[in-house]
Design a protein around this motif. Structure first.
Motif, PDB file in Angstrom:
ATOM      1  N   LEU A 106      -3.848  -4.721 -11.250  1.00 12.43           N
ATOM      2  CA  LEU A 106      -2.840  -4.559 -12.317  1.00 12.43           C
ATOM      3  C   LEU A 106      -3.478  -4.832 -13.759  1.00 12.43           C
ATOM      4  N   GLN A 107      -2.871  -4.230 -14.939  1.00 13.64           N
ATOM      5  CA  GLN A 107      -3.413  -4.579 -16.034  1.00 13.64           C
ATOM      6  C   GLN A 107      -1.983  -4.338 -17.028  1.00 13.64           C
ATOM      7  N   PRO A 108      -2.180  -5.154 -17.907  1.00 10.17           N
ATOM      8  CA  PRO A 108      -1.010  -5.113 -18.961  1.00 10.17           C
ATOM      9  C   PRO A 108      -1.483  -4.079 -19.955  1.00 10.17           C
ATOM     10  N   PRO A 109      -0.596  -3.469 -20.613  1.00  9.08           N
ATOM     11  CA  PRO A 109      -0.938  -2.403 -21.597  1.00  9.08           C
ATOM     12  C   PRO A 109      -2.007  -2.816 -22.695  1.00  9.08           C
ATOM     13  N   SER A 122       0.798  -1.279  -0.096  1.00 10.52           N
ATOM     14  CA  SER A 122       0.125  -0.059  -0.025  1.00 10.52           C
ATOM     15  C   SER A 122       0.940   1.205   0.034  1.00 10.52           C
ATOM     16  N   ASP A 123       2.144   1.115   0.265  1.00 12.37           N
ATOM     17  CA  ASP A 123       2.695   2.292   0.182  1.00 12.37           C
ATOM     18  C   ASP A 123       3.057   3.173  -1.109  1.00 12.37           C
ATOM     19  N   PRO A 124       2.477   4.185  -1.244  1.00 14.71           N
ATOM     20  CA  PRO A 124       2.619   5.190  -2.429  1.00 14.71           C
ATOM     21  C   PRO A 124       3.705   5.293  -3.369  1.00 14.71           C
ATOM     22  N   SER A 125       4.885   5.035  -2.465  1.00 17.25           N
ATOM     23  CA  SER A 125       6.399   5.339  -3.503  1.00 17.25           C
ATOM     24  C   SER A 125       6.259   3.962  -4.092  1.00 17.25           C
ATOM     25  N   LEU A 126       5.801   2.774  -3.977  1.00 15.96           N
ATOM     26  CA  LEU A 126       6.052   1.835  -4.804  1.00 15.96           C
ATOM     27  C   LEU A 126       5.200   1.709  -6.041  1.00 15.96           C
ATOM     28  N   LEU A 127       5.808   1.452  -7.196  1.00 16.45           N
ATOM     29  CA  LEU A 127       5.292   1.383  -8.305  1.00 16.45           C
ATOM     30  C   LEU A 127       5.156   0.165  -9.174  1.00 16.45           C
ATOM     31  N   ALA A 128       4.237  -0.311  -9.835  1.00 20.71           N
ATOM     32  CA  ALA A 128       4.156  -1.792 -10.137  1.00 20.71           C
ATOM     33  C   ALA A 128       3.493  -1.681 -11.620  1.00 20.71           C
ATOM     34  N   ALA A 129       4.056  -2.692 -12.446  1.00 17.46           N
ATOM     35  CA  ALA A 129       3.390  -2.945 -13.736  1.00 17.46           C
ATOM     36  C   ALA A 129       3.492  -4.254 -14.086  1.00 17.46           C
ATOM     37  N   ILE A 130       2.583  -4.822 -15.006  1.00 19.25           N
ATOM     38  CA  ILE A 130       2.539  -6.164 -15.272  1.00 19.25           C
ATOM     39  C   ILE A 130       2.193  -6.363 -16.793  1.00 19.25           C
ATOM     40  N   GLN A 131       3.247  -7.285 -17.310  1.00 19.78           N
ATOM     41  CA  GLN A 131       2.848  -7.791 -18.786  1.00 19.78           C
ATOM     42  C   GLN A 131       3.306  -9.339 -18.828  1.00 19.78           C
ATOM     43  N   THR A 132       2.226 -10.257 -18.943  1.00 20.70           N
ATOM     44  CA  THR A 132       2.610 -11.755 -19.090  1.00 20.70           C
ATOM     45  C   THR A 132       3.778 -12.007 -19.660  1.00 20.70           C
ATOM     46  N   PRO A 133       4.819 -12.779 -19.042  1.00 22.33           N
ATOM     47  CA  PRO A 133       4.463 -13.421 -17.464  1.00 22.33           C
ATOM     48  C   PRO A 133       5.315 -12.554 -16.543  1.00 22.33           C
ATOM     49  N   TYR A 134       5.575 -11.146 -16.924  1.00 26.80           N
ATOM     50  CA  TYR A 134       6.614 -10.512 -15.943  1.00 26.80           C
ATOM     51  C   TYR A 134       5.867  -9.467 -15.142  1.00 26.80           C
ATOM     52  N   LEU A 135       6.410  -9.047 -14.003  1.00 30.03           N
ATOM     53  CA  LEU A 135       5.974  -8.096 -13.387  1.00 30.03           C
ATOM     54  C   LEU A 135       7.251  -7.259 -12.727  1.00 30.03           C
ATOM     55  N   LEU A 154      10.146  -6.931 -26.132  1.00 33.07           N
ATOM     56  CA  LEU A 154       9.459  -6.530 -24.626  1.00 33.07           C
ATOM     57  C   LEU A 154      10.370  -5.695 -24.022  1.00 33.07           C
ATOM     58  N   ALA A 155       9.938  -4.593 -23.636  1.00 31.98           N
ATOM     59  CA  ALA A 155      10.937  -3.596 -22.837  1.00 31.98           C
ATOM     60  C   ALA A 155      10.184  -2.807 -21.672  1.00 31.98           C
ATOM     61  N   VAL A 156      11.056  -2.512 -20.822  1.00 30.33           N
ATOM     62  CA  VAL A 156      10.207  -1.866 -19.467  1.00 30.33           C
ATOM     63  C   VAL A 156      10.843  -0.467 -19.605  1.00 30.33           C
ATOM     64  N   ALA A 157       9.751   0.493 -19.411  1.00 26.05           N
ATOM     65  CA  ALA A 157      10.195   1.747 -19.518  1.00 26.05           C
ATOM     66  C   ALA A 157      10.175   2.533 -17.976  1.00 26.05           C
ATOM     67  N   LEU A 158      10.963   3.393 -17.706  1.00 27.41           N
ATOM     68  CA  LEU A 158      11.169   3.946 -16.589  1.00 27.41           C
ATOM     69  C   LEU A 158      11.264   5.282 -16.438  1.00 27.41           C
ATOM     70  N   GLY A 159      10.505   6.050 -15.824  1.00 26.54           N
ATOM     71  CA  GLY A 159      10.609   7.658 -15.720  1.00 26.54           C
ATOM     72  C   GLY A 159      11.004   7.821 -14.454  1.00 26.54           C
ATOM     73  N   THR A 160      11.738   9.094 -14.543  1.00 27.31           N
ATOM     74  CA  THR A 160      12.535   9.798 -13.373  1.00 27.31           C
ATOM     75  C   THR A 160      12.006  11.134 -12.896  1.00 27.31           C
ATOM     76  N   SER A 161      12.461  11.557 -11.529  1.00 29.78           N
ATOM     77  CA  SER A 161      11.848  12.742 -11.221  1.00 29.78           C
ATOM     78  C   SER A 161      12.669  13.879 -11.913  1.00 29.78           C
ATOM     79  N   ALA A 162      13.622  13.508 -12.804  1.00 35.66           N
ATOM     80  CA  ALA A 162      14.360  14.722 -13.524  1.00 35.66           C
ATOM     81  C   ALA A 162      14.021  14.786 -14.980  1.00 35.66           C
ATOM     82  N   GLY A 163      12.937  13.833 -15.255  1.00 33.63           N
ATOM     83  CA  GLY A 163      12.450  13.848 -16.525  1.00 33.63           C
ATOM     84  C   GLY A 163      13.246  13.132 -17.598  1.00 33.63           C
TER      85      GLY A 163
END
Length: 432
Positions: free
Chosen positions: A402-405, A31-44, A89-98
């Protein structure tokens, strides 16, 4: 008769794989709001601050992959999303610096690119139907910063990933200062009603009235923020800059150059290249909804972008028709709720059968809205647009939906992840 379960277990995620993001340390850690999660079968993928961890949840388990992007001392990961295009399949990360990072599932760095000099609050990748006569589909990646929205075209992302995959480049082989190793994108300023907490591009829209025929394309964007709960904009693909964009494109580079020179004199640092600021394309305001002190917080799009669910700070959920730009439904009493759309097969009573006393049951496929209300400890399924509540499922504390794209050739499914037990379940689409 045994009671039918509406959740089907599909996988399990061990807490020890996620210990660096706080898994299992306290009850309800997810429940920690600082945790970010995304799913795409079969990865999380789950991220927190400066680390992202990729795990498999199917039967073919392997060691978790830990990604630690090169960040500034005060920089952190603020958004995650999966990018599935074809076999890549790639994972995208965004940061606080844009910054936007792309990584492979093995943790190899694919891309490091500046989007805008502000905190990226959301990354949203989806497949959309093309409005051309060919009927082909296309992809887009939407990146949202505070008051800014960017769109990466799927064809550009696909060609970039295919080029990377064909060359099999490693981290040491990539020159991130090379402009050819960047993905082109469009950028719009949507600060007409202050800073936005979330935004989304819903799809293409017709040009303005009395507009001369041209090859330009226009998109509709909706935003949620502090000043306006909902605001809508027409985004133009042309390169004519708005007044704000013209001012920023002149002032920001000058200010950056001045500060760089001053810093060089004081600290005698070596000169380094500064990121080029992307000019703004034209954005026109369409409408807004102001209702102080209510603030818009999160936006969820339907698969085709025709509906949007907006959660606000007062525990309300507004259902917006993104084509008519009208609120068509409102739910109250859902503080800190999360929403996702899903397609369900709902039973429809066709009356008594002629051959027996059993009633003949037929099913119809319909779009539904899933609302996870953690304060109530329940998950609800509502039929769109104005249909009844079809289902209520109790869920323990510390769960996340969670839901895949969105993919047009894949079913629209919703997963429920119990962080304390590690169980990952699929919400059944067959509703009786």
């Amino acid at each position: 008769m045994a009671r039918r379960s509406h959740l089907t277990p599909v996988g399990w995620i061990a807490a020890e794989d996620l210990d660096e993001v706080g898994a299992g340390k306290i009850e309800g850690w997810l429940s920690d709001p600082s945790l970010l999660a995304a799913i795409q079968t079969p990865y999380l993928v789950i991220a927190r601050r400066t680390i992202a961890i990729i795990v498999r949840w199917d039967d073919r388990r392997r060691d978790s992959v830990k990604i630690r992007p090169t960040l500034a001392p005060s920089e952190e990961i603020t958004a995650v999303e999966w990018i599935p295009i074809g076999e890549i399949l790639a994972v995208a990360l965004g940061t606080s610096a844009g910054l936007l990072f792309l990584y492979s599932t093995d943790g190899d760095l694919i891309l490091k690119q500046i989007v805008y000099t502000a905190r990226l609050v959301r990354l949203r990748f989806r497949e959309v139907e093309s409005q051309s006569f060919g009927g082909d589909s296309s992809y887009d990646l939407c990146a949202v910063a505070s008051g800014v929205i960017a769109r990466f075209d799927g064809s550009d992302i696909k060609s970039f990933l295919q080029r990377w995959s064909g060359e099999s480049r490693s981290l040491n082989d990539i020159d991130h200062t090379n402009s050819q190793m960047k993905i082109p994108y469009q950028l719009w300023n949507i600060t007409k009603f202050g800073i936005c907490a979330d935004a989304a591009i819903t799809g293409m829209m017709p040009p303005p009235l009395l507009e001369l025929p041209s090859q330009e394309r226009y998109y509709c964007a909706v935003a949620a923020g502090d000043d306006a709960v909902i605001s809508a904009y027409r985004l133009s693909e042309d390169r004519r800059r708005s007044l704000v964009g013209a001012i920023l494109s002149k002032v920001v580079p000058t200010a950056v150059s001045t500060l760089s020179s001053f810093s060089k004199v004081i600290w005698r640092r070596e000169e380094t290249s500064k990121p080029k600021i992307q000019p703004f394309a034209k954005a026109s305001h369409l409408t807004c909804l102001k209702d102080h002190p209510r603030k818009g917080e999160k936006i969820t799009l339907s698969p085709r972008g025709t509906l949007a669910a907006i959660a606000d700070s007062l525990g309300r959920i507004l259902l917006l028709d993104t084509q008519a730009l009208v609120v068509v439904r409102l739910w109250k009493g859902y503080r800190e709720a999360s929403c996702l759309f899903m397609e369900a097969h709902v039973a429809r009573d066709e009356g008594p059968s002629t051959s027996s006393n059993a009633r003949q049951i037929k099913r119809e496929k319909c779009l539904c809205l899933v609302i996870h209300a953690p304060k109530k400890g329940i998950l609800e399924v509502w039929k769109m647009r104005t249909g009844p509540r079809l289902l209520t499922v109790k869920c323990p504390r510390g769960c996340k939906i969670l839901q895949p794209p969105t993919r047009l050739d894949s079913p629209l499914e919703v997963f429920l992840w119990n962080g304390d037990s590690g169980q990952l379940s699929l919400l059944n689409t067959l509703i009786t």
